[in-house]
Design an enzyme around this catalytic site. Structure first.
Site, PDB file in Angstrom:
ATOM      1  N   LYS A   9       0.826  -1.208   0.000  1.00  0.00           N
ATOM      2  CA  LYS A   9       0.000   0.000   0.000  1.00  0.00           C
ATOM      3  C   LYS A   9       0.867   1.266   0.000  1.00  0.00           C
ATOM      4  CE  LYS A   9      -3.773  -2.325   2.412  1.00  0.00           C
ATOM      5  NZ  LYS A   9      -4.631  -2.312   3.613  1.00  0.00           N
ATOM      6  N   TYR A  49     -12.251  -3.010  -4.075  1.00  0.00           N
ATOM      7  CA  TYR A  49     -12.889  -3.043  -2.758  1.00  0.00           C
ATOM      8  C   TYR A  49     -14.414  -3.168  -2.827  1.00  0.00           C
ATOM      9  CZ  TYR A  49      -8.487  -1.776  -0.429  1.00  0.00           C
ATOM     10  OH  TYR A  49      -7.214  -1.769   0.068  1.00  0.00           O
ATOM     11  N   ARG A 102       3.016  -6.909   9.123  1.00  0.00           N
ATOM     12  CA  ARG A 102       2.299  -5.856   9.855  1.00  0.00           C
ATOM     13  C   ARG A 102       2.831  -5.715  11.277  1.00  0.00           C
ATOM     14  NH1 ARG A 102      -3.338  -7.982   7.375  1.00  0.00           N
ATOM     15  NH2 ARG A 102      -3.366  -6.699   5.490  1.00  0.00           N
ATOM     16  N   ASN A 112      -1.916  -0.433   7.337  1.00  0.00           N
ATOM     17  CA  ASN A 112      -1.382  -1.745   7.698  1.00  0.00           C
ATOM     18  C   ASN A 112      -0.450  -2.340   6.640  1.00  0.00           C
ATOM     19  OD1 ASN A 112      -3.194  -2.662   5.783  1.00  0.00           O
ATOM     20  ND2 ASN A 112      -4.470  -3.792   7.228  1.00  0.00           N
ATOM     21  N   HIS A 115      -1.825  -5.665   1.459  1.00  0.00           N
ATOM     22  CA  HIS A 115      -3.073  -6.396   1.223  1.00  0.00           C
ATOM     23  C   HIS A 115      -2.719  -7.732   0.609  1.00  0.00           C
ATOM     24  CE1 HIS A 115      -7.031  -7.442  -0.421  1.00  0.00           C
ATOM     25  NE2 HIS A 115      -6.359  -7.791  -1.514  1.00  0.00           N
ATOM     26  N   GLU A 126      -9.061 -10.710  -8.030  1.00  0.00           N
ATOM     27  CA  GLU A 126      -8.137  -9.597  -7.819  1.00  0.00           C
ATOM     28  C   GLU A 126      -6.965  -9.632  -8.810  1.00  0.00           C
ATOM     29  OE1 GLU A 126      -8.946  -8.689  -3.094  1.00  0.00           O
ATOM     30  OE2 GLU A 126      -7.117  -9.765  -3.645  1.00  0.00           O
TER      31      GLU A 126
END
Length: 154
Positions: A9, A49, A102, A112, A115, A126
């Site tokens: 991320k 999402y 994490r 965090n 993903h 995905e």
């Protein structure tokens, strides 16, 4: 062999953690069959999402994942989905065990770091959002005979 998607991320990219995170998967014995850096569009983020649409945190997820560049990758290995999920640690980074991505690099649920797909159907969906079939490579690592017992006897 199983394939799963990972996304480093924006906070992972901005903090310079790309190499350390990718290295963990390689060191474990997982193989990258697709990898790229991109700026996620709001439309792509909304599609990614979609399962969370209507939940109170949905808008924040989309805003966050589009706030900076991300690194997306497809990881392959036996039991890759479960292995990646274990290596990532608890979604709420405050509860993630030390030694997990994490647990070592994040402090809270919103930032965090990473993903990972949560199951085979999710992984397939995905992966198809971020990679065309021709962008995914099929190759054998020289080290595979040292990773999987039955590979050593072939």
């Amino acid at each position: 062999m199983e394939r799963t998607l990972i996304i480093i991320k924006p906070e992972g990219v901005q903090r310079g953690l790309i190499g350390q995170i990718l290295a963990r998967f390689e060191q474990r014995g997982l193989k990258f069959v697709g990898l790229k850096m991109l700026q996620m569009s709001p439309a792509l983020a909304e599609e990614h999402y979609a399962v969370h649409k209507g939940k109170p945190f949905y808008t924040g997820l989309v805003k966050h994942i589009t706030s900076g560049p991300v690194v997306v990758g497809v990881v392959e290995g036996r039991g890759a989905i479960k292995m990646v999920r274990t290596m990532m640690g608890a979604t709420n980074a405050a509860e993630a065990a030390p030694g997990t991505i994490r647990g070592d690099f994040a402090l809270e649920i919103g930032y965090n770091i990473i993903h990972g797909s949560d199951g085979p159907e999710t992984a397939a969906r995905e992966i198809s959002l971020f990679f065309k079939p021709e962008e995914l490579l099929d190759y054998r690592l020289a080290s595979e005979s040292w990773l999987y017992e039955e590979q050593a006897n072939q």
